[in-house]
Enzyme design. Structure first.
Site, PDB file in Angstrom:
ATOM      1  N   TYR A   1     -10.187   2.065 -16.400  1.00  0.00           N
ATOM      2  CA  TYR A   1     -10.338   2.668 -15.069  1.00  0.00           C
ATOM      3  C   TYR A   1     -11.718   2.889 -14.577  1.00  0.00           C
ATOM      4  O   TYR A   1     -12.095   3.210 -13.551  1.00  0.00           O
ATOM      5  CB  TYR A   1      -9.591   3.968 -15.077  1.00  0.00           C
ATOM      6  CG  TYR A   1      -9.222   4.417 -13.557  1.00  0.00           C
ATOM      7  CD1 TYR A   1      -8.063   3.814 -13.133  1.00  0.00           C
ATOM      8  CD2 TYR A   1      -9.652   5.409 -13.180  1.00  0.00           C
ATOM      9  CE1 TYR A   1      -7.323   4.102 -12.086  1.00  0.00           C
ATOM     10  CE2 TYR A   1      -9.097   5.720 -11.683  1.00  0.00           C
ATOM     11  CZ  TYR A   1      -8.007   5.162 -11.112  1.00  0.00           C
ATOM     12  OH  TYR A   1      -7.400   5.586 -10.089  1.00  0.00           O
TER      13      TYR A   1
ATOM     14  N   TYR B   1      -5.534   9.568  -9.544  1.00  0.00           N
ATOM     15  CA  TYR B   1      -4.986   9.117 -10.982  1.00  0.00           C
ATOM     16  C   TYR B   1      -5.280  10.095 -12.073  1.00  0.00           C
ATOM     17  O   TYR B   1      -6.420  10.380 -12.097  1.00  0.00           O
ATOM     18  CB  TYR B   1      -5.286   7.684 -11.272  1.00  0.00           C
ATOM     19  CG  TYR B   1      -4.663   7.019 -12.355  1.00  0.00           C
ATOM     20  CD1 TYR B   1      -3.170   7.277 -12.286  1.00  0.00           C
ATOM     21  CD2 TYR B   1      -5.191   6.787 -13.284  1.00  0.00           C
ATOM     22  CE1 TYR B   1      -2.515   6.682 -13.498  1.00  0.00           C
ATOM     23  CE2 TYR B   1      -4.903   6.077 -14.706  1.00  0.00           C
ATOM     24  CZ  TYR B   1      -3.147   6.373 -14.631  1.00  0.00           C
ATOM     25  OH  TYR B   1      -2.577   5.727 -15.534  1.00  0.00           O
TER      26      TYR B   1
ATOM     27  N   SER C   1       0.924  -1.075   0.041  1.00  0.00           N
ATOM     28  CA  SER C   1      -0.094   0.070   0.183  1.00  0.00           C
ATOM     29  C   SER C   1       0.926   1.236   0.052  1.00  0.00           C
ATOM     30  O   SER C   1       1.890   1.233   0.688  1.00  0.00           O
ATOM     31  CB  SER C   1      -0.950   0.220   1.458  1.00  0.00           C
ATOM     32  OG  SER C   1      -1.734  -1.135   1.325  1.00  0.00           O
TER      33      SER C   1
END
Ligand code: NAI
Length: 273
Positions: free
Chosen positions: A159, A149, A20
């Site tokens: 996505y 992003y 992470s």
């Protein structure tokens, strides 16, 4: 180490396992002298891996579902109790789409899932800041960062509904950043990171190809999770006091590149088709 965050206190959302981005932020923030509370969903906390990080960094864990106002209220109260006062930074490193998880295509999304995506991945950021402001948790000149992003600006077909969530997340950073700045001189920014091999990242369809393409297209190559952590630390430090309401690319130059020589050569060799 630079003691960049010596004396600073914070909350880190979203460390699940050692891949992470939030995990790397916690490790690096600890090395730089910060103290923080670690938080994640109750189910993620029960998995137990977070205990390792808490031990390693001398941190307490407070479970909170970031979609629950009640949980966040409790998190803010507990954090103030733990530190006996206010904090200086918050990392929001949370993302999840049931449409992605269930393999629903963008043109065939389930709308209940869509609302959940937005609630978990974007609205949660508003909730965190609203509660931090209401409970007056932040010190003046504090810093709040969320991870995003570049699908918020450009189309990346796989996505899915996370693109809309990220667009909203970035907008919330701007809007709340204005109010938090006016009221408390607190800055709010989003960091737009390269594709990174993590649990959330690898749920994106054909993620390996996605990573390879971005790497070929970025003059500096893809930015690693540790480098992303370093950038977040810089934003939590006093060296970036007047940076606010920005979406900051941490992507090796990907977002400004139309075509790279490496990608062109690879297309020529049939490696990238
Ligand atoms: P990760 O899977 O390690 O972290 C996502 C975290 O969100 C997990 O810890 C998960 O438990 C937490 N979470 C999910 N639902 C939650 C809820 N309701 N309440 C509280 N926490 C919840 O993956 P990663 O990659 O470290 O993700 C962190 C952030 O970075 C996300 O916002 C992601 O969209 C963003 N990001 C990731 C990129 C990648 O390629 N991995 C690229 C750019 C941004």
């Amino acid at each position: 180490m630079y003691n960049l965050l010596k004396g600073k206190k914070g909350i880190i959302f979203g460390a699940l396992d050692e891949r992470s981005i939030a995990w790397k932020v916690a490790e690096r923030a600890h090395e730089e002298g910060a103290e923080f509370v670690l938080t994640n969903m109750p189910a993620a906390v029960r998995m137990g891996q977070l205990n390792e990080l808490a031990e390693q960094t001398g941190s307490e864990i407070v479970a909170a579902n970031a979609t629950s106002v009640e949980d966040i209220e409790n998190l803010m109260t507990r954090t103030k109790e733990i530190f006996g006062g206010k904090i200086d930074f918050i990392l929001h490193s949370i993302g999840m789409s049931m449409n992605v998880r269930k393999g629903r295509k963008y043109t065939d999304v389930d709308y209940n899932y869509f609302l959940k995506t937005v609630d978990i991945s974007a609205l949660s950021f508003h909730k965190v800041m609203q509660l931090a402001m209401k409970q007056d948790v932040m010190n003046d000149w504090g810093s709040i960062v969320a991870l995003t992003y570049s699908a918020a600006q450009r189309v990346f077909p796989n996505y899915n509904d996370m693109a809309e969530a990220k667009a909203m997340l970035e907008s919330v950073a701007r809007s709340f950043g204005y109010h938090f700045g006016e009221k408390k001189k607190v800055r709010v920014n989003t960091v737009s990171q390269s594709p990174t091999e993590t649990t959330a990242g690898s749920k994106v369809d054909s993620f390996g190809n996605f990573v390879a393409y971005a790497d070929a297209m970025s003059p500096l190559g893809n930015a690693s999770a540790v480098d992303c952590a370093n950038y977040c630390l810089a934003l939590f430090s006093d060296l970036t006091k007047y940076v606010t309401m920005q979406n900051l690319y941490h992507d090796g130059g990907f977002s400004s590149t139309g075509m790279s020589e490496e990608a062109m050569v690879k297309v020529g060799e049939g490696i990238l088709k």
